[in-house]
Write an enzyme that holds these catalytic residues in place. Structure first.
Site, mmCIF file in Angstrom:
data_model
loop_
_atom_site.group_PDB
_atom_site.id
_atom_site.type_symbol
_atom_site.label_atom_id
_atom_site.label_comp_id
_atom_site.label_asym_id
_atom_site.label_seq_id
_atom_site.Cartn_x
_atom_site.Cartn_y
_atom_site.Cartn_z
ATOM 1 N N CYS A 78 3.254 -11.722 2.901
ATOM 2 C CA CYS A 78 4.173 -11.630 4.042
ATOM 3 C C CYS A 78 4.010 -12.858 4.926
ATOM 4 C CB CYS A 78 3.866 -10.367 4.846
ATOM 5 S SG CYS A 78 4.784 -10.275 6.405
ATOM 6 N N SER B 205 -2.485 1.095 6.346
ATOM 7 C CA SER B 205 -2.987 1.016 7.721
ATOM 8 C C SER B 205 -1.900 1.356 8.734
ATOM 9 C CB SER B 205 -3.540 -0.390 7.992
ATOM 10 O OG SER B 205 -3.964 -0.517 9.327
ATOM 11 N N HIS C 287 0.833 -1.200 0.000
ATOM 12 C CA HIS C 287 0.000 0.000 0.000
ATOM 13 C C HIS C 287 0.870 1.253 0.000
ATOM 14 C CE1 HIS C 287 -3.740 -2.283 1.683
ATOM 15 N NE2 HIS C 287 -3.692 -2.297 0.371
ATOM 16 N N GLU D 101 -5.802 -7.368 3.850
ATOM 17 C CA GLU D 101 -5.361 -8.442 4.751
ATOM 18 C C GLU D 101 -6.543 -9.077 5.470
ATOM 19 O OE1 GLU D 101 -2.981 -8.954 8.942
ATOM 20 O OE2 GLU D 101 -2.251 -7.390 7.579
ATOM 21 N N THR E 212 -2.278 -7.633 11.231
ATOM 22 C CA THR E 212 -0.879 -7.453 11.641
ATOM 23 C C THR E 212 -0.456 -5.998 11.749
ATOM 24 O OG1 THR E 212 -0.025 -7.530 9.359
ATOM 25 C CG2 THR E 212 -0.222 -9.636 10.542
#
Length: 312
Positions: free
Chosen positions: A96, A223, A41, A126, A164
Site C-alpha cells: 500500500c 488490525s 489480512h 507492517e 497505519t
C-alpha cells in the site's frame, strides 16, 4: 429489527490495489504465483486465491528460484527484497502506498540520525517491514506504559511514526505521553494512520451509540478490523468480529432492535451482504445505509506488472 449499514466500510484503496494486482498477475501469468504472507489480512480473500492456485508463503526459501512473487499490501523490509533478488524472483510490489510513505519516513529520519519511536503492534507484518528499514534506529512501543520505560534524554533527537491501521484514540494516548516525556519529539508532516482506517473508525464511533449490537466483518488477524470491534465494546455495546455470516449466533440478536454492521478495510463486500441477507431472512430486518463520509481514493497498479508482462 433495523440494520444500520455503515458507509464507508470494507475495502480501502490499498487493499483494492493489492487484490487487483494479484488478479491481474493471475490473468497475465497464470496462477503459479507466490505471495509473501497473506495478500491482505482476510481469510475469505486468501481462500479465494488459494482455490485459484496461488501459494502463500512465510519464507522466501519456499519459493522456487525464478518464480513470480508478490509482496503483500503490508510491505516488507529491505532484507526481504534482497533475499528475493538473490533467488532471482520476479517480484511485484503490492505494498500500500500509505505504508510505503511510513517506510520512506523511517529512512529519512534514520539518515538524519533521529531515534525513531514506532507506535504499533509487535509481530504485525507492517511493523516488521517498517522496522526493517532502519533496525538500529527504531524502537517499538505499543502503550503509554511502554513510553515510560524509554531511556532517551532531553538532548536526544527523537521522531515518531505509527502503524497505519491503529485506533486513532489508541495512538493518540501514546503520542500524548511521548510529547509529555520528550517535548523535542518531531512527527511526520502528515499523520501515518491511513484515511480509510480513520473513516471507518469515525463511522462506527458515530453509529454504535444508536445500536444494540455491533457486527464487524473481518478476520481476527486484521488490525484495523479489531479496532472497529473495540470501538463498539468501548461504548458498552456487545461487539463481535466475524469472518462471515456462518459465524453469527442467533442469541446475539435476541433483544436487539438495531444492529450496526460494518467491515474492516480488508473485508470484501460479499461477506457484508451475506450477513445482511441472513439478518433480513431470520429477523425480517430493514436495512438503512448511513453515509458518514465519501471516499474517492484510488491507487494505480504496480509498474512491475507492466514490466514483467512486456518481458514475457
Amino acid at each position: 429489527m433495523k440494520v444500520l449499514l455503515a458507509n464507508p466500510r470494507g475495502f480501502c484503496a490499498g487493499v483494492n490495489m493489492a487484490i487487483e494486482c494479484l488478479d491481474e498477475a493471475i490473468l497475465r501469468f497464470g496462477s503459479n504465483i507466490y505471495v509473501y504472507h497473506e495478500i491482505v489480512h482476510n481469510q475469505h480473500v486468501v481462500n479465494r486465491f488459494q482455490n485459484q492456485g496461488v501459494t502463500f508463503v512465510n519464507s522466501l526459501d519456499e519459493v522456487p528460484i525464478g518464480s513470480i512473487l508478490l509482496f503483500s499490501a503490508h510491505g516488507v523490509s529491505p532484507e526481504v527484497r534482497a533475499h528475493a533478488r538473490s533467488r532471482k524472483l520476479k517480484a511485484i510490489d503490492a505494498t500500500c502506498p500509505l505504508v510505503t510513505k511510513v517506510h520512506l519516513e523511517a529512512i529519512r529520519y534514520a539518515q538524519q540520525n533521529y531515534n525513531i519511536i514506532l507506535i504499533g503492534h509487535e509481530g504485525h507484518d507492517e511493523v516488521i517491514g517498517t522496522m526493517g528499514e532502519a533496525p538500529q534506529s527504531i524502537t517499538l512501543v505499543e502503550t503509554p506504559e511502554d513510553v515510560d520505560s524509554l531511556s532517551f534524554t532531553p538532548d536526544d533527537k527523537i521522531a515518531y511514526l505509527t502503524q497505519t491501521t491503529l485506533s486513532i484514540e489508541e495512538a493518540g494516548r501514546v503520542i500524548d505521553r511521548l510529547k509529555t516525556r520528550f517535548p523535542q519529539i518531531v512527527s511526520p508532516p502528515k499523520d501515518d494512520i491511513c484515511y480509510a482506517t480513520t473513516n471507518r473508525q469515525e463511522a462506527v464511533s458515530k453509529l454504535a451509540a444508536n445500536a444494540d449490537v455491533v457486527i464487524i466483518l473481518g478476520s481476527q488477524n486484521s488490525s484495523n478490523s479489531k479496532r472497529l470491534m473495540e470501538l463498539g465494546s468501548a461504548i458498552g455495546r456487545p461487539a463481535y468480529l466475524v469472518d462471515g455470516a456462518h459465524e453469527l449466533q442467533t442469541e446475539w440478536f435476541a433483544n436487539a432492535k438495531t444492529v450496526l454492521v460494518s467491515a474492516g478495510a480488508s473485508a470484501p463486500e460479499i461477506v457484508v451482504q451475506e450477513c445482511v441477507d441472513l439478518l433480513r431472512n431470520q429477523f425480517n430486518a430493514e436495512v438503512e445505509e448511513v453515509v458518514i463520509r465519501e471516499e474517492h481514493v484510488n491507487f494505480p497498479l504496480p509498474k512491475e506488472l507492466r514490466v514483467l508482462a512486456n518481458a514475457q
